[in-house]
Design a protein around this motif. Structure first.
Motif, mmCIF file in Angstrom:
data_model
loop_
_atom_site.group_PDB
_atom_site.id
_atom_site.type_symbol
_atom_site.label_atom_id
_atom_site.label_comp_id
_atom_site.label_asym_id
_atom_site.label_seq_id
_atom_site.Cartn_x
_atom_site.Cartn_y
_atom_site.Cartn_z
ATOM 1 N N GLY A 164 0.770 -1.461 -0.208
ATOM 2 C CA GLY A 164 0.004 0.106 -0.046
ATOM 3 C C GLY A 164 0.763 1.347 -0.075
ATOM 4 O O GLY A 164 0.125 2.575 0.094
ATOM 5 N N THR A 165 2.278 1.162 -0.528
ATOM 6 C CA THR A 165 2.940 2.409 -0.154
ATOM 7 C C THR A 165 3.035 3.083 -1.494
ATOM 8 O O THR A 165 3.622 4.030 -1.717
ATOM 9 C CB THR A 165 4.312 2.134 0.275
ATOM 10 O OG1 THR A 165 5.235 1.409 -1.038
ATOM 11 C CG2 THR A 165 4.506 1.314 1.502
ATOM 12 N N GLY A 166 2.091 2.508 -2.343
ATOM 13 C CA GLY A 166 2.176 3.237 -3.775
ATOM 14 C C GLY A 166 3.612 3.297 -4.597
ATOM 15 O O GLY A 166 3.765 4.311 -5.147
ATOM 16 N N GLY A 167 4.467 2.381 -4.413
ATOM 17 C CA GLY A 167 5.825 2.687 -5.016
ATOM 18 C C GLY A 167 6.785 3.123 -4.313
ATOM 19 O O GLY A 167 8.175 3.065 -4.610
ATOM 20 N N GLN A 168 6.481 3.723 -3.302
ATOM 21 C CA GLN A 168 7.290 4.596 -2.441
ATOM 22 C C GLN A 168 8.187 3.695 -1.517
ATOM 23 O O GLN A 168 9.690 4.220 -1.650
ATOM 24 C CB GLN A 168 6.610 5.370 -1.166
ATOM 25 C CG GLN A 168 5.953 6.532 -1.872
ATOM 26 C CD GLN A 168 5.299 7.488 -1.062
ATOM 27 O OE1 GLN A 168 5.718 7.371 0.280
ATOM 28 N NE2 GLN A 168 4.249 8.096 -1.333
ATOM 29 N N LEU A 169 7.919 2.486 -1.251
ATOM 30 C CA LEU A 169 8.813 1.636 -0.399
ATOM 31 C C LEU A 169 10.043 0.989 -1.487
ATOM 32 O O LEU A 169 10.954 1.098 -1.176
ATOM 33 C CB LEU A 169 8.405 0.517 0.328
ATOM 34 C CG LEU A 169 8.999 -0.629 0.812
ATOM 35 C CD1 LEU A 169 9.838 0.166 2.060
ATOM 36 C CD2 LEU A 169 8.186 -1.636 1.536
ATOM 37 N N GLN A 170 9.572 0.592 -2.780
ATOM 38 C CA GLN A 170 10.292 0.235 -3.587
ATOM 39 C C GLN A 170 11.396 1.295 -4.050
ATOM 40 O O GLN A 170 12.561 0.860 -4.178
ATOM 41 C CB GLN A 170 9.640 -0.237 -5.011
ATOM 42 C CG GLN A 170 10.488 -1.023 -6.104
ATOM 43 C CD GLN A 170 9.868 -1.439 -7.251
ATOM 44 O OE1 GLN A 170 8.478 -1.147 -7.246
ATOM 45 N NE2 GLN A 170 10.368 -2.126 -8.047
#
Length: 216
Positions: free
Chosen positions: A90-96
């Protein structure tokens, strides 16, 4: 890509054992603690340590990336390699993006439901299961704390149909063969007014990913 420490550190400081095998730290969602520890013990990965972040971040995905950044910074000097046992969650790609910047790997997939079932299998089912609500072993055990109370259903049970009126079934993705836990998950489905389906997934892509990390 893995997080390698500077070559001028001492062996102790870089987390290298006398055998020369570097120590690995897995920073994981607290909801995966049982599963990660089970795999570490089963495979006798004596060089692998686990550090869990609060499982309640499952309900606050906007806080996950910063929590992972802080944990990596705190432990980087003590380990040869650090890996992140989260999917996107659910981080919207921010964690990646953060993991790429820090030079650490994370688990592929959108969330734990997907990688437990296997990302390819989950993706193939997705179009036909947009009305499914998923539980894992952890969420079956922690249904009250992570679903029922946070949604206010303990205080306002009439909200159940507002939240779940468009769902048709609860799918329990079972990591273990535990009849009592299956009955707990079945009860969760009944409380939500949903049909019940159990799928035995085992550890899915979590097992293959951790094996790659531990044995690299």
């Amino acid at each position: 890509m893995t997080a390698k420490l500077p070559s001028d550190e001492t062996l102790t400081e870089t987390g290298l054992e006398a055998s020369g095998k570097g120590r690995v730290l897995i920073i994981a969602c607290g909801a995966l603690a049982r599963e990660v520890l089970a795999l570490v013990r089963l495979n006798r990965w004596d060089h692998v340590d686990l550090q869990c972040l609060p499982a309640i971040l499952h309900n606050h995905p906007d806080q996950i990336t910063d929590a992972v950044r802080d944990a990596v910074a705190r432990h980087r000097k003590d380990y040869a390699t650090i890996q992140i046992a989260y999917a996107d969650c659910g981080t919207g790609g921010q964690l990646q993006e953060a993991c790429a910047q820090m030079g650490v790997d994370m688990i592929a997939g959108p969330h734990c439901y997907s990688f437990f079932e296997g990302n390819e299998v989950f993706a193939a089912r997705a179009e036909d299961e947009f009305t499914a609500f998923y539980l894992t072993d952890f969420l079956a055990r922690q249904f009250e704390a992570f679903v029922w109370r946070p949604l206010g259903l303990d205080r306002y049970p009439q909200l159940r149909d507002t939240y779940f009126g468009h769902y048709e079934k609860l799918v329990y993705l079972a990591q273990t063969d535990d009849p009592a836990l299956t009955e707990t998950a079945r009860d969760c489905a009944q409380r939500l007014g949903l049909e019940f389906e159990r799928r035995g997934t085992g550890y899915g892509d979590l097992a293959t990913t951790l094996t790659d990390w531990a044995e690299a």
